[in-house]
Design an enzyme around this catalytic site. Sequence first.
Site, PDB file in Angstrom:
ATOM      1  N   LYS A 134     -50.159 -15.107  23.847  1.00  0.00           N
ATOM      2  CA  LYS A 134     -50.184 -16.571  23.854  1.00  0.00           C
ATOM      3  C   LYS A 134     -50.022 -17.185  25.246  1.00  0.00           C
ATOM      4  O   LYS A 134     -50.594 -18.231  25.534  1.00  0.00           O
ATOM      5  CB  LYS A 134     -49.108 -17.130  22.908  1.00  0.00           C
ATOM      6  N   ASP A 194     -49.152 -25.512  17.481  1.00  0.00           N
ATOM      7  CA  ASP A 194     -47.880 -25.298  16.763  1.00  0.00           C
ATOM      8  C   ASP A 194     -47.073 -26.589  16.624  1.00  0.00           C
ATOM      9  O   ASP A 194     -46.485 -26.848  15.569  1.00  0.00           O
ATOM     10  CB  ASP A 194     -47.034 -24.236  17.483  1.00  0.00           C
ATOM     11  N   GLY A 226     -32.098 -21.915  18.398  1.00  0.00           N
ATOM     12  CA  GLY A 226     -33.028 -20.917  18.934  1.00  0.00           C
ATOM     13  C   GLY A 226     -33.703 -21.430  20.191  1.00  0.00           C
ATOM     14  O   GLY A 226     -33.864 -22.647  20.367  1.00  0.00           O
ATOM     15  N   GLY A 275     -36.548 -19.425  21.730  1.00  0.00           N
ATOM     16  CA  GLY A 275     -37.691 -18.553  21.998  1.00  0.00           C
ATOM     17  C   GLY A 275     -38.970 -19.373  22.110  1.00  0.00           C
ATOM     18  O   GLY A 275     -38.943 -20.594  22.313  1.00  0.00           O
ATOM     19  N   GLY A 276     -40.098 -18.693  21.951  1.00  0.00           N
ATOM     20  CA  GLY A 276     -41.388 -19.359  22.069  1.00  0.00           C
ATOM     21  C   GLY A 276     -41.573 -20.455  21.028  1.00  0.00           C
ATOM     22  O   GLY A 276     -42.139 -21.518  21.317  1.00  0.00           O
TER      23      GLY A 276
HETATM   24  P1  ATR Z   1     -40.155 -16.641  18.834  1.00  0.00           P
HETATM   25  O1  ATR Z   1     -41.273 -16.631  19.829  1.00  0.00           O
HETATM   26  O2  ATR Z   1     -40.597 -16.443  17.416  1.00  0.00           O
HETATM   27  O3  ATR Z   1     -39.275 -17.828  18.974  1.00  0.00           O
HETATM   28  P2  ATR Z   1     -38.307 -14.908  20.275  1.00  0.00           P
HETATM   29  O4  ATR Z   1     -38.766 -15.427  21.589  1.00  0.00           O
HETATM   30  O5  ATR Z   1     -38.090 -13.438  20.124  1.00  0.00           O
HETATM   31  O6  ATR Z   1     -39.327 -15.286  19.132  1.00  0.00           O
HETATM   32  O7  ATR Z   1     -36.982 -15.695  19.851  1.00  0.00           O
HETATM   33  C1  ATR Z   1     -36.206 -15.343  18.758  1.00  0.00           C
HETATM   34  C2  ATR Z   1     -35.054 -16.333  18.617  1.00  0.00           C
HETATM   35  O8  ATR Z   1     -34.205 -15.888  17.548  1.00  0.00           O
HETATM   36  C3  ATR Z   1     -34.186 -16.430  19.865  1.00  0.00           C
HETATM   37  O9  ATR Z   1     -33.660 -17.732  19.945  1.00  0.00           O
HETATM   38  C4  ATR Z   1     -33.094 -15.411  19.534  1.00  0.00           C
HETATM   39  O10 ATR Z   1     -31.888 -15.599  20.237  1.00  0.00           O
HETATM   40  P3  ATR Z   1     -31.653 -14.860  21.672  1.00  0.00           P
HETATM   41  O11 ATR Z   1     -32.431 -15.671  22.665  1.00  0.00           O
HETATM   42  O12 ATR Z   1     -30.201 -14.911  21.869  1.00  0.00           O
HETATM   43  O13 ATR Z   1     -32.200 -13.466  21.504  1.00  0.00           O
HETATM   44  C5  ATR Z   1     -32.879 -15.693  18.065  1.00  0.00           C
HETATM   45  N1  ATR Z   1     -32.203 -14.578  17.381  1.00  0.00           N
HETATM   46  C6  ATR Z   1     -32.748 -13.403  16.991  1.00  0.00           C
HETATM   47  N2  ATR Z   1     -31.794 -12.627  16.407  1.00  0.00           N
HETATM   48  C7  ATR Z   1     -30.624 -13.329  16.446  1.00  0.00           C
HETATM   49  C8  ATR Z   1     -29.295 -13.094  15.985  1.00  0.00           C
HETATM   50  N3  ATR Z   1     -28.957 -11.944  15.373  1.00  0.00           N
HETATM   51  N4  ATR Z   1     -28.359 -14.060  16.180  1.00  0.00           N
HETATM   52  C9  ATR Z   1     -28.682 -15.219  16.805  1.00  0.00           C
HETATM   53  N5  ATR Z   1     -29.943 -15.517  17.247  1.00  0.00           N
HETATM   54  C10 ATR Z   1     -30.895 -14.584  17.071  1.00  0.00           C
END
Ligand code: ATR
Length: 277
Positions: A66, A102, A128, A130-131
């Site tokens: 992406k 999105d 969260g 992430g992306g």
């Molecule tokens: P996406 O592009 O789908 O947003 P990503 O960049 O992998 O995917 O982001 C995943 C999100 O879920 C992040 O905010 C991640 O928190 P971290 O930045 O601390 O990794 C969050 N996430 C995943 N597992 C988690 C957990 N067990 N507890 C809290 N947050 C979690």
Amino acid sequence: MSTNACVIGWPIKHSRSPLIHNHWLEQHGIGGRYTREAVEPETLDAFVARLRDGQFAGCNVTVPHKETVLALADEADAAARAIGAANTLWMESGVLHASNTDAYGFLANLDDGAPGWDSAGGSAFVLGAGGAARAILHALLERGFDTVHLANRTRSRAEELAAQSGPKVCVADWSDRNALCEGAGLIVNTTSLGMAGSPRLDIDLAAAKPETLVTDLVYAPLVTPLLEQAKAKGLATVDGLGMLLHQAVPGFEKWFGVRPAVTQELRALIVADLEQE
Ligand code: ATR
């Protein structure tokens, strides 16, 4: 012009986009196919050459391409530039265009599921960083939210995202997430927590106001533990499946010249597929 389109990613087996677009192709009597194309990072350039060559009307783009496709496109729309990633590509007069739908899909889903949800403006709480969160922040700021509180397990990622998003995005500690529900008109989970096979999002919505809307980007299961809790407290909820359906609309329209509708029939088709898992 080709009447074929596809979704590219690596891996790509899980994508439900073919179900959505092939339903619309059939509905509109367009004799094309929408396929999954497994594109390894090393072969992305070769795929883009095929696209420029007219082998596809366009494509959707998923992980891990992406961000990279944005640099390979000739033109990117404002959403793609702001989000720093694209999920939709198409050729127009020899120019490769990139868009990110999105944020549009997220807003259209809430407009559909909770009409007037944004009329009070005010503040939102996003979990969260992430992306997915990047697109949601862009959507909420576009819609005129004054303040967006952002909490992430890894605080530095939230700080980085907030720094790119401007002063309306305020970083909070992940440990303060229960208290942050109090002032929010909208609560959005963009983490993977609550997805089938992942731990649930540990949050207590007790402080949320009765008019708070709760939504989850996770759509498998359709009713996540977060949405279950919100419903039990009498709060309005919108599930994440509609975002997947609505984000597909602009691409189909660009490729095939018809704006498709997100209907109950389409939703039922995807729900049936989710239930098979
Ligand atoms: P996406 O592009 O789908 O947003 P990503 O960049 O992998 O995917 O982001 C995943 C999100 O879920 C992040 O905010 C991640 O928190 P971290 O930045 O601390 O990794 C969050 N996430 C995943 N597992 C988690 C957990 N067990 N507890 C809290 N947050 C979690």
